[in-house]
Write a protein that holds these residues in place. Structure first.
Motif, PDB file in Angstrom:
ATOM      1  N   UNK A  33      -4.519 -26.675 -35.860  1.00  0.00           N
ATOM      2  CA  UNK A  33      -4.755 -25.537 -36.746  1.00  0.00           C
ATOM      3  C   UNK A  33      -4.831 -24.211 -35.963  1.00  0.00           C
ATOM      4  N   UNK A  34      -5.634 -24.226 -34.914  1.00  0.00           N
ATOM      5  CA  UNK A  34      -5.880 -22.970 -34.229  1.00  0.00           C
ATOM      6  C   UNK A  34      -5.977 -23.206 -32.722  1.00  0.00           C
ATOM      7  N   UNK A  35      -5.184 -22.442 -31.962  1.00  0.00           N
ATOM      8  CA  UNK A  35      -5.126 -22.660 -30.518  1.00  0.00           C
ATOM      9  C   UNK A  35      -5.340 -21.367 -29.752  1.00  0.00           C
ATOM     10  N   UNK A  36      -6.091 -21.466 -28.669  1.00  0.00           N
ATOM     11  CA  UNK A  36      -6.146 -20.396 -27.678  1.00  0.00           C
ATOM     12  C   UNK A  36      -5.341 -20.910 -26.485  1.00  0.00           C
ATOM     13  N   UNK A  37      -4.339 -20.126 -26.071  1.00  0.00           N
ATOM     14  CA  UNK A  37      -3.417 -20.586 -25.024  1.00  0.00           C
ATOM     15  C   UNK A  37      -3.661 -19.768 -23.754  1.00  0.00           C
ATOM     16  N   UNK A  38      -3.878 -20.473 -22.635  1.00  0.00           N
ATOM     17  CA  UNK A  38      -4.202 -19.765 -21.392  1.00  0.00           C
ATOM     18  C   UNK A  38      -2.975 -19.156 -20.711  1.00  0.00           C
ATOM     19  N   UNK A  39      -1.826 -19.861 -20.773  1.00  0.00           N
ATOM     20  CA  UNK A  39      -0.624 -19.304 -20.141  1.00  0.00           C
ATOM     21  C   UNK A  39       0.614 -20.043 -20.623  1.00  0.00           C
ATOM     22  N   UNK A  40       1.778 -19.506 -20.239  1.00  0.00           N
ATOM     23  CA  UNK A  40       3.034 -19.919 -20.852  1.00  0.00           C
ATOM     24  C   UNK A  40       3.689 -21.184 -20.333  1.00  0.00           C
ATOM     25  N   UNK A  41       3.174 -21.844 -19.299  1.00  0.00           N
ATOM     26  CA  UNK A  41       3.803 -23.098 -18.862  1.00  0.00           C
ATOM     27  C   UNK A  41       3.808 -24.112 -20.002  1.00  0.00           C
ATOM     28  N   UNK A 114     -16.470 -20.753 -19.552  1.00  0.00           N
ATOM     29  CA  UNK A 114     -15.175 -20.228 -19.112  1.00  0.00           C
ATOM     30  C   UNK A 114     -14.223 -21.400 -18.885  1.00  0.00           C
ATOM     31  N   UNK A 115     -13.061 -21.322 -19.538  1.00  0.00           N
ATOM     32  CA  UNK A 115     -12.001 -22.301 -19.318  1.00  0.00           C
ATOM     33  C   UNK A 115     -10.960 -21.617 -18.437  1.00  0.00           C
ATOM     34  N   UNK A 116     -10.789 -22.129 -17.227  1.00  0.00           N
ATOM     35  CA  UNK A 116      -9.971 -21.408 -16.233  1.00  0.00           C
ATOM     36  C   UNK A 116      -8.490 -21.391 -16.573  1.00  0.00           C
ATOM     37  N   UNK A 117      -7.997 -22.406 -17.306  1.00  0.00           N
ATOM     38  CA  UNK A 117      -6.545 -22.615 -17.308  1.00  0.00           C
ATOM     39  C   UNK A 117      -6.116 -22.906 -15.884  1.00  0.00           C
ATOM     40  N   UNK A 118      -4.853 -22.719 -15.564  1.00  0.00           N
ATOM     41  CA  UNK A 118      -4.421 -22.830 -14.172  1.00  0.00           C
ATOM     42  C   UNK A 118      -4.701 -21.494 -13.495  1.00  0.00           C
ATOM     43  N   UNK A 119      -5.063 -21.541 -12.209  1.00  0.00           N
ATOM     44  CA  UNK A 119      -5.349 -20.276 -11.532  1.00  0.00           C
ATOM     45  C   UNK A 119      -5.153 -20.378 -10.029  1.00  0.00           C
ATOM     46  N   UNK A 120      -5.059 -19.198  -9.405  1.00  0.00           N
ATOM     47  CA  UNK A 120      -5.127 -19.119  -7.946  1.00  0.00           C
ATOM     48  C   UNK A 120      -5.884 -17.852  -7.598  1.00  0.00           C
ATOM     49  N   UNK A 121      -6.326 -17.751  -6.343  1.00  0.00           N
ATOM     50  CA  UNK A 121      -7.146 -16.614  -5.935  1.00  0.00           C
ATOM     51  C   UNK A 121      -6.392 -15.628  -5.053  1.00  0.00           C
TER      52      UNK A 121
END
Ligand code: ZN
Ligand code: ZN
Length: 337
Positions: A33-41, A114-121
């Protein structure tokens, strides 16, 4: 009213992480129904959700890949803006992974997840850098969550490539890159190192690269490979999806040096198995030091690990006196596309 514990309002379900008082999933692996998307992969941004909240860049990537299938209604939230969904507020904060990548910062009655999704520093010229957020529960990826994974400086890997280009002027350097993120970052890193020759792109990389350029990322002179003879590629750098490294497409290239840009190139057997002569350890995911640094920076009492090499990071967090567990979410790839 007492502040609710995060585990009372967010949980892992077969469709993915679910925020109960907001009525939404984060990066769901099935249409919902409802999604929050962290990034486009494509393993995080899947088609067919009724409502989607994401950054403008992520929405543009989803539209380019899925067209009408990108979602019923697509809501854009820029970095730092706050959106109310149900009883929670959500803001998207830079994750430093690829263009438009975000962490989902979710607040509910004084409790913050906090949900990081994929990340780098480490810095990436093609996207905004990761911004650590203090929180009660930090839900992190762990693609490279083992102490053996320590990515070298990007400049070191780029210099390896340029050195080889200088060494073999009669050959072509064919670099395998993922179409979304790695391709554009590799180009930008080459430009930052002073390489201003045209860079040649396999057709499968052109659409995503133009999308980056449409968001103002400058990448210098780029040319399509189509229609050129072998001679045109002598001494040149050609980028192609990793799968193209082993196919007949490469016959058009003069004695190519096969390279591959990936965090997995740290594992020599992987490079060998793929016939990679020049492994470039360039990753869009945090390495071990970046993961553990991030746990320190966010100051969360509890850590959940979504996907990747989860156990070592859970162990590390536990040793630091934190509550930690592996979610073992399924449906997420080892790396991009
Ligand atoms: Zn990703
Ligand atoms: Zn991922």
């Amino acid at each position: 009213m007492p502040i609710p514990k995060p585990q009372s309002w967010i949980r892992a379900t077969p469709s993915g992480l679910y925020c109960e008082p907001g009525g939404f999933h984060i990066d769901p692996v099935q249409p919902i129904e409802r999604a929050v998307i962290t990034h486009g992969h494509s393993d995080h941004a899947r088609p067919g959700h009724r409502r989607v909240l994401a950054t403008p860049e992520t929405i543009a990537i989803m539209r380019q890949r899925y067209g009408e299938g990108a979602g019923g209604s697509l809501q854009v939230a820029g970095y730092g803006g706050t959106v109310s969904i149900g009883d929670v507020s959500v803001s998207l904060v830079p994750a430093g992974h690829i263009l438009g990548s975000a962490q989902a910062v979710i607040n509910y009655r004084g409790s913050r997840v906090v949900v990081s999704g994929d990340y780098k520093r480490r810095p990436d010229p093609t996207c905004v850098g990761f911004e650590p957020q203090r929180c009660d529960l930090f839900i992190t990826e762990a693609t490279f969550g083992l102490p053996v994974f320590r990515h070298p400086p990007d400049s070191h890997e780029i210099e390896k490539l340029l050195h080889s280009v200088r060494l073999y002027p009669e050959r072509c350097h064919l670099v395998g890159v993922y179409a979304l993120g790695k391709c554009q970052r590799l180009i930008a890193l080459l430009r930052a190192a002073g390489y201003d020759e045209p860079i040649y792109l396999h057709g499968a990389l052109i659409g995503r690269t133009e999308l980056y350029q449409s968001f103002g990322i400058t990448l210098g002179p780029l040319l399509p490979c189509a229609g050129l003879t072998q001679d045109a590629f002598k001494g040149r750098i050609v980028l192609a999806p990793p799968a193209a490294l082993a196919d007949r497409w490469t016959r058009r290239l003069p004695d190519p040096v096969a390279a591959l840009a990936s965090g997995w190139m740290r594992v020599k057997q992987r490079a060998k198995a793929r016939g990679v002569e020049l492994p470039l350890v360039i990753s869009d995911h945090a390495d071990w030091d970046e993961l553990t640094q991030t746990l320190d920076d966010v100051g969360a009492e509890e850590i959940w690990v979504t996907h990747g090499r989860e156990e070592a990071l859970v162990h590390y967090a536990t040793m630091r006196g934190l509550k930690a567990r592996a979610l073992a979410l399924t449906g997420f790839g080892e790396e991009e596309e």
